[in-house]
Design a protein around this motif. Structure first.
Motif, PDB file in Angstrom:
ATOM      1  N   VAL A   1      -2.097  11.726 -14.389  1.00  0.00           N
ATOM      2  CA  VAL A   1      -2.696  10.291 -14.805  1.00  0.00           C
ATOM      3  C   VAL A   1      -3.402  10.827 -16.062  1.00  0.00           C
ATOM      4  CG1 VAL A   1      -4.091   8.248 -14.548  1.00  0.00           C
ATOM      5  CG2 VAL A   1      -2.563   9.244 -12.742  1.00  0.00           C
ATOM      6  N   ARG A   2      -3.323  10.078 -17.210  1.00  0.00           N
ATOM      7  CA  ARG A   2      -4.055  10.551 -18.429  1.00  0.00           C
ATOM      8  C   ARG A   2      -4.573   9.251 -19.010  1.00  0.00           C
ATOM      9  NH1 ARG A   2       0.894  12.963 -19.278  1.00  0.00           N
ATOM     10  NH2 ARG A   2       1.584  11.617 -20.831  1.00  0.00           N
ATOM     11  N   VAL A   3      -5.657   9.551 -20.025  1.00  0.00           N
ATOM     12  CA  VAL A   3      -6.179   8.110 -20.776  1.00  0.00           C
ATOM     13  C   VAL A   3      -5.057   7.639 -21.622  1.00  0.00           C
ATOM     14  CG1 VAL A   3      -7.898   7.744 -22.249  1.00  0.00           C
ATOM     15  CG2 VAL A   3      -8.416   9.016 -20.517  1.00  0.00           C
ATOM     16  N   GLY A   4      -5.103   6.429 -21.493  1.00  0.00           N
ATOM     17  CA  GLY A   4      -4.016   5.763 -22.400  1.00  0.00           C
ATOM     18  C   GLY A   4      -2.759   5.198 -21.803  1.00  0.00           C
ATOM     19  N   GLN A   5      -2.729   5.516 -20.381  1.00  0.00           N
ATOM     20  CA  GLN A   5      -1.558   5.204 -19.336  1.00  0.00           C
ATOM     21  C   GLN A   5      -1.830   4.015 -18.845  1.00  0.00           C
ATOM     22  OE1 GLN A   5      -0.858   8.890 -17.014  1.00  0.00           O
ATOM     23  NE2 GLN A   5       0.785   9.698 -18.563  1.00  0.00           N
ATOM     24  N   ARG A   6      -0.897   3.292 -18.402  1.00  0.00           N
ATOM     25  CA  ARG A   6      -0.940   1.967 -17.576  1.00  0.00           C
ATOM     26  C   ARG A   6      -0.468   2.565 -16.129  1.00  0.00           C
ATOM     27  NH1 ARG A   6       2.268  -1.820 -19.153  1.00  0.00           N
ATOM     28  NH2 ARG A   6       0.661  -3.632 -18.766  1.00  0.00           N
ATOM     29  N   LEU A   7      -1.203   1.820 -15.123  1.00  0.00           N
ATOM     30  CA  LEU A   7      -0.921   2.156 -13.639  1.00  0.00           C
ATOM     31  C   LEU A   7      -0.770   0.976 -12.825  1.00  0.00           C
ATOM     32  CD1 LEU A   7      -3.779   4.523 -12.974  1.00  0.00           C
ATOM     33  CD2 LEU A   7      -1.442   5.136 -13.962  1.00  0.00           C
ATOM     34  N   LEU A   8       0.458   0.902 -12.070  1.00  0.00           N
ATOM     35  CA  LEU A   8       0.494  -0.292 -11.121  1.00  0.00           C
ATOM     36  C   LEU A   8      -0.019   0.202  -9.796  1.00  0.00           C
ATOM     37  CD1 LEU A   8       1.957  -2.835 -10.524  1.00  0.00           C
ATOM     38  CD2 LEU A   8       3.801  -1.641  -9.962  1.00  0.00           C
ATOM     39  N   LEU A   9      -1.038  -0.792  -9.722  1.00  0.00           N
ATOM     40  CA  LEU A   9      -1.865  -0.420  -8.215  1.00  0.00           C
ATOM     41  C   LEU A   9      -1.365  -1.251  -7.153  1.00  0.00           C
ATOM     42  CD1 LEU A   9      -5.495  -0.853  -9.677  1.00  0.00           C
ATOM     43  CD2 LEU A   9      -4.022   1.122  -9.572  1.00  0.00           C
ATOM     44  N   THR A  10      -0.892  -0.645  -6.164  1.00  0.00           N
ATOM     45  CA  THR A  10      -0.193  -1.083  -5.180  1.00  0.00           C
ATOM     46  C   THR A  10      -0.905  -1.022  -3.699  1.00  0.00           C
ATOM     47  OG1 THR A  10       1.059   0.831  -4.405  1.00  0.00           O
ATOM     48  CG2 THR A  10       2.066  -0.793  -6.128  1.00  0.00           C
ATOM     49  N   TYR A  11      -0.679  -1.692  -2.742  1.00  0.00           N
ATOM     50  CA  TYR A  11      -1.343  -1.781  -1.375  1.00  0.00           C
ATOM     51  C   TYR A  11      -0.454  -2.400  -0.236  1.00  0.00           C
ATOM     52  CZ  TYR A  11      -5.098  -2.601   2.210  1.00  0.00           C
ATOM     53  OH  TYR A  11      -6.031  -2.560   3.125  1.00  0.00           O
ATOM     54  N   ARG A  12      -0.207  -1.596   0.703  1.00  0.00           N
ATOM     55  CA  ARG A  12       0.755  -1.615   1.621  1.00  0.00           C
ATOM     56  C   ARG A  12       1.925  -2.630   1.126  1.00  0.00           C
ATOM     57  NH1 ARG A  12      -3.730  -3.028   6.536  1.00  0.00           N
ATOM     58  NH2 ARG A  12      -4.689  -0.793   6.246  1.00  0.00           N
ATOM     59  N   GLY A  13       2.692  -2.432   0.209  1.00  0.00           N
ATOM     60  CA  GLY A  13       3.787  -3.221  -0.036  1.00  0.00           C
ATOM     61  C   GLY A  13       3.430  -3.978  -1.271  1.00  0.00           C
ATOM     62  N   GLN A  14       2.267  -4.432  -1.376  1.00  0.00           N
ATOM     63  CA  GLN A  14       1.954  -5.534  -2.544  1.00  0.00           C
ATOM     64  C   GLN A  14       1.640  -4.891  -3.852  1.00  0.00           C
ATOM     65  OE1 GLN A  14      -1.195  -7.666   0.071  1.00  0.00           O
ATOM     66  NE2 GLN A  14      -0.161  -9.145  -1.338  1.00  0.00           N
ATOM     67  N   GLU A  15       2.112  -5.698  -4.868  1.00  0.00           N
ATOM     68  CA  GLU A  15       1.652  -5.117  -6.311  1.00  0.00           C
ATOM     69  C   GLU A  15       0.309  -5.926  -6.739  1.00  0.00           C
ATOM     70  OE1 GLU A  15       5.130  -5.975  -8.391  1.00  0.00           O
ATOM     71  OE2 GLU A  15       6.014  -4.095  -7.875  1.00  0.00           O
ATOM     72  N   LEU A  16      -0.942  -5.316  -6.635  1.00  0.00           N
ATOM     73  CA  LEU A  16      -1.896  -5.801  -6.788  1.00  0.00           C
ATOM     74  C   LEU A  16      -2.454  -6.232  -8.319  1.00  0.00           C
ATOM     75  CD1 LEU A  16      -4.300  -4.232  -4.269  1.00  0.00           C
ATOM     76  CD2 LEU A  16      -2.916  -6.168  -4.021  1.00  0.00           C
ATOM     77  N   ALA A  17      -2.234  -5.124  -9.053  1.00  0.00           N
ATOM     78  CA  ALA A  17      -2.716  -5.193 -10.587  1.00  0.00           C
ATOM     79  C   ALA A  17      -2.218  -3.968 -11.351  1.00  0.00           C
ATOM     80  CB  ALA A  17      -4.268  -5.029 -10.692  1.00  0.00           C
ATOM     81  N   VAL A  18      -2.202  -4.188 -12.717  1.00  0.00           N
ATOM     82  CA  VAL A  18      -2.119  -3.023 -13.559  1.00  0.00           C
ATOM     83  C   VAL A  18      -3.239  -2.769 -14.186  1.00  0.00           C
ATOM     84  CG1 VAL A  18      -0.810  -2.607 -15.878  1.00  0.00           C
ATOM     85  CG2 VAL A  18       0.303  -3.836 -14.011  1.00  0.00           C
TER      86      VAL A  18
END
Length: 390
Positions: free
Chosen positions: A100-117
């Motif tokens: 994971v590097r600065v400038g990248q975009r991460l999809l934050l997931t939790y127990r099968g849900q997509e919470l945030a980018v």
């Protein structure tokens, strides 16, 4: 992503740091576009998911994402961000991933849900011993939060803005700050009561008597606002606690009590956590905050010694309340007496009243053995839930 104006309510029912109440959720029709081109998918821990949810709905207003390294370090050292805003504890995302590097975009997931980018704007390897000493006053692994950051959190911390997609599905129906505020009376004081355990008679007496404190208006209400995230390992399971609260709310049917649930994970950080709770409750629309004896305190897992003094949290929160536009209500030291029911310990001693006691250990033993629990100690509805879950 939108920012909604704080409701125009009196008694300072605006975000703890002024300005506007943050809401970082994107409209449903924009979610696919926000997710397009993410670089990695990162699964949230239970604690991460609580932080993401509070960021999305404005519980951590005015934060618009996880703290950058500079703010993290400033909060660790001085319980303030680099711009001077009070925060009891740093809000960071953690990971073991080196890719994971600065400038990248991460999809934050939790127990099968997509919470945030999340857009990564800062990445660093923290000095966890320094964090422990600054936030919890100790580097001992006997402290539950020190053990947590040393053994559960990842090697790297990430800071950066987030765009909310969906709130986590929870057993506790956690109202957003805007939703909770809508249940509160206009132009009256709102006294917040924080807890992480089932409510017994002494707790109920404590927070209902807080409505009669000299600095609380006659028409005020209590917001009972239990945390529903991870707590100490030996605490009662969240789903069971939720049932006790729901049953108790029905049993007492008190019009001066509002009930809501908070997606927050406890750190047992004593004074620092008292400040964090006060900031969050201001964002949820409260004007007053009850500070209990040794609030959010904990003991050594080996010696049983307390990590904080009995009034450290009260003093620390009181010293910063005015800056937040809040008032504190110290909790009464109540005891149950044969002659007069619940009174202050000082009153009982002065009158020579006979005090009845029941320890938490005794209570749990009586639950397991099926013994009758005295109603002066626990509500019948709460006991029924705890017994059925054991």
């Amino acid at each position: 992503m939108t920012i909604s104006a704080a409701p125009s309510r009196s008694h300072g029912l605006i975000p703890a740091h002024g300005g506007t109440l943050v809401d970082l959720r994107v409209p449903a029709e924009q979610r696919e576009a926000v997710k397009a081109g993410v670089d990695h998918v990162l699964e949230c821990s239970d604690r991460n998911a609580c932080d993401v949810e509070l960021l999305m709905v404005g519980g951590f207003s005015p934060l618009r994402g996880f703290m950058h390294q500079e703010d993290y370090q400033s909060v660790v050292e001085s319980h303030r961000t680099t711009s001077g805003l009070l925060f009891g504890l740093p809000i960071v995302m953690d990971t073991h991933r080196e890719d994971v590097r600065v400038g990248q975009r991460l999809l934050l997931t939790y127990r099968g849900q997509e919470l945030a980018v999340m857009t990564v704007e800062s990445k660093w390897e923290p000095d966890k011993a320094r964090e422990a000493k600054g936030c919890y006053g100790t580097t001992s692994l006997e402290h539950p939060a020190v053990k947590m950051i040393a053994t559960e959190r990842g090697r790297f911390y990430l800071g950066g803005s987030i765009e909310g997609l969906e709130l986590p599905h929870r057993v506790f129906p956690c109202g957003t700050p805007a939703e909770v505020r809508a249940t509160l009376p206009d132009n009256e004081d709102v006294v917040a009561f924080q807890c992480r355990n089932p409510i017994h008679r002494a707790h109920y007496e404590l927070f209902t008597r807080a409505l009669h404190a000299t600095n609380v208006s006659q028409g005020g209400v209590v917001l009972v606002h239990p945390t529903c995230g991870p707590t100490q390992d030996d605490d009662i399971a969240g789903a069971v606690r939720f049932q006790t609260y729901e049953r108790l709310a029905d049993e007492v049917a008190n019009p001066r009590i509002r009930w809501a649930y908070l997606p927050y994970s406890m750190h047992m950080a004593g004074p620092r956590e008292a400040l964090q709770h006060m900031i969050i409750r201001k964002n949820y629309g409260c004007t007053h905050f009850i500070i209990g004896r040794d609030m959010a305190g904990c003991k050594s897992s080996i010696t049983g010694d307390d990590f904080y003094g009995p009034y450290q949290a009260q003093d620390f929160a009181r010293d910063h309340a005015t800056e937040l536009g809040m008032e504190t209500v110290p909790s009464l030291n109540l005891v149950y007496t044969e002659e007069e029911g619940y009174v202050t310990a000082e009153h009982a001693e002065a009158r020579g009243l006979h005090v009845k006691k029941l320890s938490g250990t005794q209570f749990r033993q009586m639950l397991r053995s099926g013994e009758e629990i005295p109603e002066w100690f626990a509500f019948r509805s709460v006991v029924e839930v705890l017994r059925s879950a054991s």
